[in-house]
Each structure stands twice: as structure tokens, then as C-alpha cells.
Write a protein that holds these residues in place. Structure first.
Motif, PDB file in Angstrom:
ATOM      1  N   GLY A  71       6.338  -4.749  -0.457  1.00 19.77           N
ATOM      2  CA  GLY A  71       5.341  -4.128   0.414  1.00 19.77           C
ATOM      3  C   GLY A  71       5.926  -3.068   1.320  1.00 19.77           C
ATOM      4  O   GLY A  71       5.208  -2.163   1.776  1.00 19.77           O
ATOM      5  N   CYS A  72       7.240  -3.142   1.600  1.00 18.00           N
ATOM      6  CA  CYS A  72       7.888  -2.087   2.389  1.00 18.00           C
ATOM      7  C   CYS A  72       7.906  -0.774   1.616  1.00 18.00           C
ATOM      8  O   CYS A  72       7.717   0.307   2.189  1.00 18.00           O
ATOM      9  CB  CYS A  72       9.310  -2.497   2.747  1.00 18.00           C
ATOM     10  N   GLN A 130       1.928   5.336   3.494  1.00 18.39           N
ATOM     11  CA  GLN A 130       1.943   6.107   4.738  1.00 18.39           C
ATOM     12  C   GLN A 130       1.927   7.609   4.471  1.00 18.39           C
ATOM     13  O   GLN A 130       1.352   8.380   5.232  1.00 18.39           O
ATOM     14  CB  GLN A 130       3.174   5.729   5.575  1.00 18.39           C
ATOM     15  N   ALA A 171      -3.722  -0.408  -2.211  1.00 17.45           N
ATOM     16  CA  ALA A 171      -3.460  -0.530  -0.775  1.00 17.45           C
ATOM     17  C   ALA A 171      -4.204   0.556   0.003  1.00 17.45           C
ATOM     18  O   ALA A 171      -4.710   0.310   1.103  1.00 17.45           O
ATOM     19  CB  ALA A 171      -1.956  -0.446  -0.505  1.00 17.45           C
ATOM     20  N   GLY A 223       4.348  -4.137   5.669  1.00 12.11           N
ATOM     21  CA  GLY A 223       4.816  -4.439   4.326  1.00 12.11           C
ATOM     22  C   GLY A 223       5.935  -5.459   4.346  1.00 12.11           C
ATOM     23  O   GLY A 223       6.827  -5.396   5.204  1.00 12.11           O
ATOM     24  N   ILE A 275       0.602  -5.818   3.256  1.00  7.32           N
ATOM     25  CA  ILE A 275       0.906  -5.528   1.859  1.00  7.32           C
ATOM     26  C   ILE A 275       1.993  -6.499   1.405  1.00  7.32           C
ATOM     27  O   ILE A 275       3.087  -6.524   1.965  1.00  7.32           O
ATOM     28  CB  ILE A 275       1.381  -4.078   1.672  1.00  7.32           C
ATOM     29  N   GLY A 303       4.222   0.307   1.250  1.00 11.60           N
ATOM     30  CA  GLY A 303       3.731   0.751   2.548  1.00 11.60           C
ATOM     31  C   GLY A 303       4.239   2.130   2.926  1.00 11.60           C
ATOM     32  O   GLY A 303       3.514   2.930   3.528  1.00 11.60           O
ATOM     33  N   THR A 304       5.483   2.417   2.567  1.00 10.73           N
ATOM     34  CA  THR A 304       6.040   3.751   2.840  1.00 10.73           C
ATOM     35  C   THR A 304       5.305   4.811   2.024  1.00 10.73           C
ATOM     36  O   THR A 304       4.917   5.860   2.551  1.00 10.73           O
ATOM     37  CB  THR A 304       7.539   3.777   2.510  1.00 10.73           C
ATOM     38  N   LEU A 312       3.975   1.695  11.274  1.00 10.73           N
ATOM     39  CA  LEU A 312       4.519   1.117  10.041  1.00 10.73           C
ATOM     40  C   LEU A 312       5.497   0.010  10.399  1.00 10.73           C
ATOM     41  O   LEU A 312       6.406   0.212  11.209  1.00 10.73           O
ATOM     42  CB  LEU A 312       5.234   2.197   9.224  1.00 10.73           C
ATOM     43  N   ILE A 345       0.334  -0.341   9.100  1.00 15.54           N
ATOM     44  CA  ILE A 345       0.670  -0.840   7.770  1.00 15.54           C
ATOM     45  C   ILE A 345       1.833  -1.806   7.920  1.00 15.54           C
ATOM     46  O   ILE A 345       2.887  -1.453   8.472  1.00 15.54           O
ATOM     47  CB  ILE A 345       1.068   0.306   6.830  1.00 15.54           C
TER      48      ILE A 345
END
Length: 323
Positions: free
Chosen positions: A122-123, A130, A96, A118, A35, A126-127, A138, A116
Motif C-alpha cells: 500500500g505504500c 498521490q 484506490a 498505505g 490501502i 499510495g505513492t 501521505l 492516504i
């Protein structure tokens, strides 16, 4: 040998994406969804003036470790349809999620071993992903337990400190024009206009801006979601990453319920490359342009490889705990 396949993924709009496959295509492999961060770069991590192939290089690195990877163009950009300006943060999370579901149903992917990954924004995405559509691992690089609003505020403050420290004619000019005070007032006016808006986009100083995206980011509590994350989590930043302050990395250890590993790599910047010189809020882009042709930091790649080897282990306690 790495094989690439360009594909289309159906979300609210069609997304252009690329899969990479390791040599062992006769078995189901673990997979990584990449991501990307903010901005207009394509799925490879390229943007006019900053053609780095950052995400393509990472995808190939992960595939060399035995992972299928998927990277994609963000909504409304490059080969993905839709309106990038009208796209909100949660629209990005939905896109995503569509990519993650695609991986979970791909015949060459083990649906119980998907990570995932990120970078930067993207972090955050991505969280949120999730929580919405869980994966079994992650990775957060160039980010942490910090909202976009907090990151922006820290970047602004870094620029103000650099302006106040300027010497010579430029420093005199900043002080004479009261540049810092004016910038703070402009930032406050900008934030107020964004938060009070209701449309997908706004115009400010003649520029079209993604108001919905900013409003949703400003109201998102990443720390609350990280406190619900139970999968193995790897968090990496650089000591010279001014866009992802170290405190955001350290907070993750206190929030995530699963196993957490954190690393701060000396002299690594936000674009995952080493910089031995000075860096501040005023010379970021100059530094990045000088780093364009540098490879991704070897220490970062070694940390990723070591963590992924543990994840892939046949007797991995991580995997058992996720099933």
C-alpha cells in the motif's frame, strides 16, 4: 461511538468497502483512505490462519481521532468483483483512486483534508495514487522508497543468509543439497519468465501467478514519484520488519519535497506488533502466527496520533500549504 457502513464503490469492477464515522457526524470530518498490503486478506486485514483485524483496528483508531475512514477489499477478493490474478499494479492504483474520489465527494468528508494511508504494498500504491489523484497527506507504514522488486530481492537475501547460518542437521542438509545456490537459480528463472511474459497470468511449477502485477511493479520507479510528492508525509517502519528494510524509509527524507517525518520503532515487525525474539527470513510466518493475538504496537499508535493531531490543527500550516 464509531459507526460503520458497508458500501459498494464503482471502479472498473464493483469494490466492497467499509466506512467508519466519528461521533461528530454533523460536521465535515477529515478522512483517511487505507490501502492494504499484498496477499489475500480482506478489508479488515484477515486471512485464513492470520486473522488479525489489522486494518479494522487501525480504522477504528483513526476514527477515534476524529477521522472518517474507508477500507476496501482488493479487486477479485472477498466482496469485490473482478479477477485478482489478472489485476495489475496500475489496476490497483485505479481502484484506490476510485475510493479516494468517493471520499472526496462524500458529504461528511472535508475534501481538502484527506490522507492516504498505505501499509506494505500500500505504500507503493499510495505513492502512485498521490501523483495520480492527490490527497493532502501521505502515511507510509511498513514501506518506503523501495520498489517491490528491491524488497523481494532483500527478502530473498535474508532467507539465504538464514539458510547459510543454520546449524545442526538442517544446516548440513542445506549445504549438502546446495539449497541456496538452487534457490538463486530458481529465482532468476522466475524473474526472467515474468519479465518476458506478455499475458496477465503465467503458470510456474503448476501454480497460476499474477504476471501483469509483477511486471508493472518491477518497472515502477517509486523514487521518481516520491520526488514529486509535496504533501506532508509520515513514514514508519520497525527494526524487525524484514519486508520493509530501513534504508527504504531513510531514502524518503531525501526525496519528498514536502515536510517528512520518519520513525523506526524498536522490535516492531511488518504486522505492526512487537517481537522480542529472533526473526529471520526463514521463521517469518512462524513469528507472525505467534503475534496474531497481540495488539498493534502502542508506540506506533502514539506516533500516528501525534502526527494526526498536528494535521488536524485548526491553524495547521500543512493544510494552508496544500490549498
Amino acid at each position: 461511538m464509531i459507526r460503520e457502513e458497508n458500501i459498494k464503490i464503482l471502479s472498473a469492477y464493483e469494490l466492497g468497502a467499509t466506512l467508519t464515522f466519528p461521533a461528530t457526524e454533523d460536521v465535515q470530518s477529515p478522512a483517511i483512505l487505507l490501502i492494504p498490503g499484498t496477499g489475500g486478506s480482506d478489508r479488515d486485514g484477515n486471512k485464513g490462519g492470520l486473522d488479525m483485524n489489522l486494518y479494522k483496528d487501525l480504522a477504528h483508531f483513526f476514527t477515534q481521532q476524529g477521522f472518517v475512514t474507508l477500507r476496501y477489499d482488493k479487486r477479485g477478493m472477498h466482496e469485490s468483483r473482478g479477477d485478482a490474478y489478472a489485476c495489475g499494479m496500475w489496476d490497483m492504483v485505479d481502484d484506490a483512486a476510485a475510493c479516494l474520489r468517493f471520499l472526496k465527494t462524500h458529504p461528511q468528508v472535508n475534501p481538502n483534508r484527506i490522507i492516504i494511508f498505505g501499509h506494505s504494498e500500500g505504500c507503493i500504491l499510495g505513492t502512485a495514487l498521490q501523483i495520480k489523484e492527490p490527497a493532502s497527506g501521505l502515511i507510509m507504514v511498513g514501506g518506503g522508497a523501495m520498489s517491490l522488486k528491491e524488497a523481494i530481492d532483500q527478502q530473498r537475501e535474508s532467507a539465504f543468509v538464514a539458510m547459510q547460518a543454520q546449524k545442526g542437521f538442517k544446516g548440513w542438509l542445506f549445504r549438502t543439497l546446495k539449497a541456496v545456490e538452487k534457490a538463486k537459480k530458481q529465482n532468476a528463472a522466475f524473474d526472467e519468465k515474468v519479465l518476458n511474459s506478455t499475458e496477465d497470468t503465467i503458470k510456474m511449477m503448476g501454480k497460476k501467478l499474477p504476471a501483469k502485477w509483477l511486471r508493472e511493479h518491477y518497472s515502477y520507479d517509486i523514487c521518481a514519484d516520491l520526488a514529486s510528492v509535496t504533501c506532508p508525509t509520515l513514514v514508519i517502519s520497525g527494526s524487525k520488519d524484514l519486508q520493509a528494510p530501513i534504508e527504504g524509509v531513510l531514502r524518503v527524507e531525501k526525496l519528498v519535497q514536502g515536510e517528512v517525518e520518519t520513525h523506526i520503532i524498536p522490535n516492531m515487525t511488518h504486522i505492526l506488533k512487537i517481537w522480542d525474539g529472533e526473526i529471520d527470513g526463514l521463521n517469518l510466518m512462524k513469528v507472525y502466527k505467534e503475534q496474531v493475538n497481540q495488539p498493534i504496537d502502542e508506540t506506533l499508535l502514539q506516533v500516528l496520533e501525534n502526527w494526526l493531531l498536528r494535521y488536524k490543527g485548526a491553524k495547521s500550516e500543512w493544510l494552508v500549504n496544500q490549498q
